[in-house]
Structures are given as structure tokens and as C-alpha cells.
Design an enzyme around this catalytic site. Structure first.
Site, PDB file in Angstrom:
ATOM      1  CG  HIS A  39      -0.748  -0.750   7.583  1.00  0.00           C
ATOM      2  ND1 HIS A  39      -1.519  -1.749   6.779  1.00  0.00           N
ATOM      3  CD2 HIS A  39      -0.483  -1.556   8.654  1.00  0.00           C
ATOM      4  CE1 HIS A  39      -1.439  -2.866   7.725  1.00  0.00           C
ATOM      5  NE2 HIS A  39      -1.064  -2.892   8.718  1.00  0.00           N
ATOM      6  CG  ASP A 319      -4.052  -4.807  12.878  1.00  0.00           C
ATOM      7  OD1 ASP A 319      -2.924  -4.841  13.401  1.00  0.00           O
ATOM      8  OD2 ASP A 319      -4.472  -5.839  12.482  1.00  0.00           O
TER       9      ASP A 319
END
Ligand code: NAG
Ligand code: NAG
Ligand code: NAG
Ligand code: NAG
Length: 418
Positions: A39, A319
Site C-alpha cells: 500500500h 511491506d
């Protein structure tokens, strides 16, 4: 005489150079593309007690995508469009429901990132289907924009895209990591530093908690907020407190992914941990390519009506999702060839090609990291760095990936306690 010879040589060289590039681009066939991205820019997910920027400071509260985060994903979507629509003419210029499938973890920030990404990838939407009413949003060129679906499933059972899914076996492994000589050494060596952090944050700071502090400092800095003096202070003659926080965080993020640890009672953490954090994602990607190839060989087979038309599958994650995937590719660092986690809106694409000459499939892994805080101008071919290679086709990828396969699947393996 000499001059014409030179010209002849030069044009010969050009021709020799031009043939293979032209040949390859025009005949090898791209069959399937998968994308895994993080994101965009977000607010902190929480903070420590003494921080003056608590939840109400952030417009939408903890862990939410910012306007910059949306812009980063529009840029990534534009970059994907450039490669897969403009250059390779692989997907249709306008959204076709049969061609693409987008799945996201069940977080506001990953869902909105996927939606923002699709605004960049399909700026015209699919204009014929949009309602032509005045209140409907329009693209920059004035066409009616259409929303594109993004699928999700409950986070705790998302064993594919959420590395921190509900997994008792992973919790057992983490307990082992915390008892490992490396973790204990870090705790010992950094005892003074950890108690300094505890004193100033009002928290009980363990090496694992340093990850939160690093994230908060990074975000507050990005947002030009005033950091407290204890963060900017020198820790010793060579590093500031903020720098040391990053260094410890890099080590801890390695441990979380099984890196930098010697085998614990015979268990290779760099395989067992990635298997649970990223194995399901790696095998989801491999499975899609196996199915696509099987359907390419026999389009009339029963399960192929969907896969024959599907060309693009995207995973909108974190991540941690990309770092977990990198773990299963055998990379020794959490961000491919760097420490720390992949930055906002970084993306990995996996391409399945058919070689025109041999008729055989081949696979390419590309990395599109975030560049200059906003862009995706670099595309790096990372296939050669996958361990157990060379990865020449789906079979060699599947073969080297067996050791990272959760058997029978992640949900069941997670129940097997250690
Ligand atoms: C999503 O946003 C809502 C508020 O609109 C909030 O209550 C919720 O906690 C958020 N959830 C996640 C997982 O981001
Ligand atoms: C390794 O095995 C020994 C003996 O079973 C056990 O006492 C020890 O806690 C184990 N170490 C870890 C880190 O789990
Ligand atoms: C922070 O400051 C820099 C430099 O002045 C600026 O470029 C950037 O846009 C600012 N960031 C935010 C979030 O305001
Ligand atoms: C400062 O601390 C870092 C991290 O512990 C260490 O690598 C470095 O050698 C130290 N520098 C000095 C001058 O003590």
C-alpha cells in the site's frame, strides 16, 4: 573508400543489434502477469505513550492511507499500464472484467491503494458501462469513469497475503527466535539503548518493539513534524538515536523473516519462517502460472473457461507481504538486496512468457521499487537472484520452491505446533 567501409560496418552493427530485440518483442508471447504491491504512504499504526502526536492528530486515525499514498498508487498503476497496455499491448486499454482480478488484504489502506492503482491503470475505466449522470466522476479526458472491483477476505484467515495471519506454528517459531543466541546477544548488547528508549517512550521496549519506534519516527519525519530531542540526540560519536533505531530495526526485521539466525535445534529458520509467512503467496503465484500454462496447452479442458480469459492477477498487501515473498525466493535481505522493508507502493511483477522458438514457457520476476518518494521509474529483473536457479520455466521454479511449500496448506501446517 574508408568512409563507406565504416558506414557499411556501422549499419551492419545496427542490423545485428536490431534483429534480436525486434524478433523477441514481436514473437515471444506474454501469457500471464501477477503483481504484488505494498500500500502507499500511511499514518502510523499506533504510537508510544509519550508521543505528542496521538491518534486524533491523524486525519483518519491509525494506519490509514494518505493522499500521497493514493498518488503513489496512481503512479504505480500508470507504470503498469505503460508496460502491459501501451508497450506490450497485453491487456485491453479499457477495463475488461474477464481479464483482471484484484485481491487485497482486509485493511482500509490496502483496499484504497488497489482502487487508486486502478485509477492509474485504467483512467478511462470502461466508459460504455458508466452511468451518464452529472454526479458521476469523470476521467481527466472527460469520459465517465467506472469503479473496478477489489476482492478481499477476513484478515486472520488470509494465509496468502497477510504474513501475520493467525498461525500458532509461526508463534512457536518466533518464541524460538527469541531464545536464539543472536536475539539474546542483541538484547544484551543493546540493553542500555533499549532502556534509554523505554525511559523516553514510556513503553517496555524490546528489540521487536523497536520496529514500531522506527516506523513512527520515519512517518513523523516524512510529515515534517517536530521530533523530540531524545530522538535527534547523538547516541555515541558516530550514530544518532534515530539512526541506531533504524539499524536495530533492520536486524529485527531480518529475524522476523528468519534471516541472520543460525539453525535452531536443527531447524533452518530461513526456510521454516518464510514457508509460513510467504509460502502460500509464492505457491499461489506458481499455481496460477501452472494453471494458465495447462490451459494454454489445452484450452478446452474443463477448468479453463475462467483461466483462458484471465490475464492479470494483482495482490494488494503490505511491506511484510513482499518481504515474506522475498524470503521464499531465498534473498538474504528483507528488501531484495537491501535491509529494511520494501517502501510504500513498491511492487513485484511475475510474468509468464512463451518462447516463440522453443514453444516453452519461461518466467520473469521484476521489481519496481518506489523511486524519489512518488515514482516507479526503475524496473529491475530479479529472476537471476532467486536461489536454486537458474529459473528457466515453471517447473524449475516449482522444483526449487518445494522447500518453501506449506504442506498440505498454510492453514493446516499452522496448527502443527512445535
Ligand atoms: C477502516 O476504517 C474504519 C473507519 O472508517 C475503522 O473503524 C477501521 O478500524 C479501519 N480498519 C482497518 C482494518 O483499516
Ligand atoms: C533446543 O532443544 C533443547 C532440548 O530439547 C531445548 O531445551 C531448547 O530449549 C531448544 N532450543 C530452542 C531455542 O528452542
Ligand atoms: C516536508 O518538507 C519538504 C521540504 O520542505 C517538502 O518538500 C514536503 O512536501 C513536506 N512534506 C509534507 C508532508 O508536508
Ligand atoms: C556507536 O554505536 C554503533 C552501534 O552500536 C557502533 O557500531 C559504533 O562503533 C559506535 N561508535 C563509537 C565511536 O563508539
Amino acid at each position: 573508400m574508408a568512409l563507406s567501409k565504416l558506414i557499411a560496418l556501422a549499419s551492419f552493427a545496427t542490423v545485428v543489434f536490431a534483429i534480436p530485440i525486434h524478433h523477441k518483442a514481436s514473437t515471444d508471447e506474454l501469457l500471464f502477469v501477477q503483481a504484488v504491491w505494498r500500500h502507499g504512504d500511511r499514518s502510523p499504526c499506533e504510537t508510544f505513550k509519550t508521543d505528542k502526536y496521538q491518534e486524533d492528530f491523524w486525519p483518519q486515525g491509525w494506519g490509514e492511507l494518505s493522499a500521497l499514498g493514493m498518488a503513489q498508487h496512481v503512479d504505480l498503476g500508470q507504470t503498469l499500464r505503460k508496460r502491459y497496455i501501451d508497450e506490450l499491448k497485453f491487456l485491453k486499454p479499457e477495463y475488461d472484467s474477464h481479464e483482471i482480478y484484484v485481491r487485497s488484504t482486509d485493511f482500509n489502506r490496502t483496499l484504497i491503494s488497489a482502487m487508486s492503482n486502478l485509477i492509474g491503470m485504467y483512467p478511462e475505466g470502461a466508459s460504455i458501462q458508466a452511468p451518464t449522470i452529472p454526479e458521476w466522476p469523470r476521467s481527466a479526458s472527460g469520459k465517465f469513469w467506472v469503479p473496478i472491483p477489489v476482492h478481499t477476505l477476513k484478515d486472520d484467515i488470509d494465509h496468502t497475503l497477510n504474513p501475520d495471519h493467525d498461525c500458532p506454528r509461526q508463534a512457536d517459531l518466533w518464541k524460538k527466535v527469541k531464545r536464539s543466541p543472536e536475539y539474546k546477544q542483541l538484547q544484551h548488547d543493546e540493553a542500555d539503548f533499549l532502556s534509554y528508549l523505554s525511559k523516553h517512550t514510556g513503553m517496555n521496549v524490546t528489540p521487536a518493539y523497536v520496529e514500531n519506534i522506527a516506523d513512527i519516527i520515519f512517518i513523523e519525519k516524512t510529515n515534517n513534524l517536530t521530533l523530540p530531542d531524545w530522538v535527534n540526540a547523538a547516541w555515541n560519536k558516530t550514530v544518532t538515536v534515530a539512526e541506531r533505531v533504524v539499524q536495530i530495526n533492520d536486524i529485527v526485521e531480518g529475524y522476523i523473516n528468519g534471516l541472520g539466525l543460525s539453525p535452531i535445534n536443527g531447524t533452518n529458520m530461513a526456510i521454516e519462517i518464510p514457508k509460513l509467512r510467504g509460502g502460500e503467496l509464492l505457491w499461489s503465484i506458481i499455481g496460477h502460472m501452472q494453471q494458465k500454462w495447462a490451459c494454454h496447452q489445452d484450452p478446452n479442458s474443463a477448468d479453463c473457461s475462467y483461466f483462458n480469459r484471465l490475464k492479470y492477477y494483482a495482490y494488494s498487501g503490505h511491506d511484510t507481504s513482499i518481504a515474506a515473498l522475498f524470503g521464499t525466493l531465498g534473498f538474504s535481505r528483507t528488501n531484495y538486496n537491501e535491509d529494511g522493508y520494501p517502501h510504500y507502493s513498491s511492487c513485484v511483477t511475475v510474468e509468464l512468457w512463451r518462447n516463440a522458438k522453443t514453444g516453452k514457457p519461461y518466467v520473469k520476476f521484476l521489481y519496481l521499487p518506489l523511486v524519489k518518494g512518488r515514482y516507479h521509474t526503475e524496473i529491475e529483473d530479479i529472476t537471476k537472484d532467486i536461489t536454486g536457479g537458474p529459473i528457466t520455466d515453471i517447473d524449475s521454479l516449482a522444483k526449487r520452491s518445494q522447500i518453501y511449500k506449506p504442506v498440505p496448506n498454510a492453514m493446516e501446517l499452522c496448527k502443527t505446533r512445535l
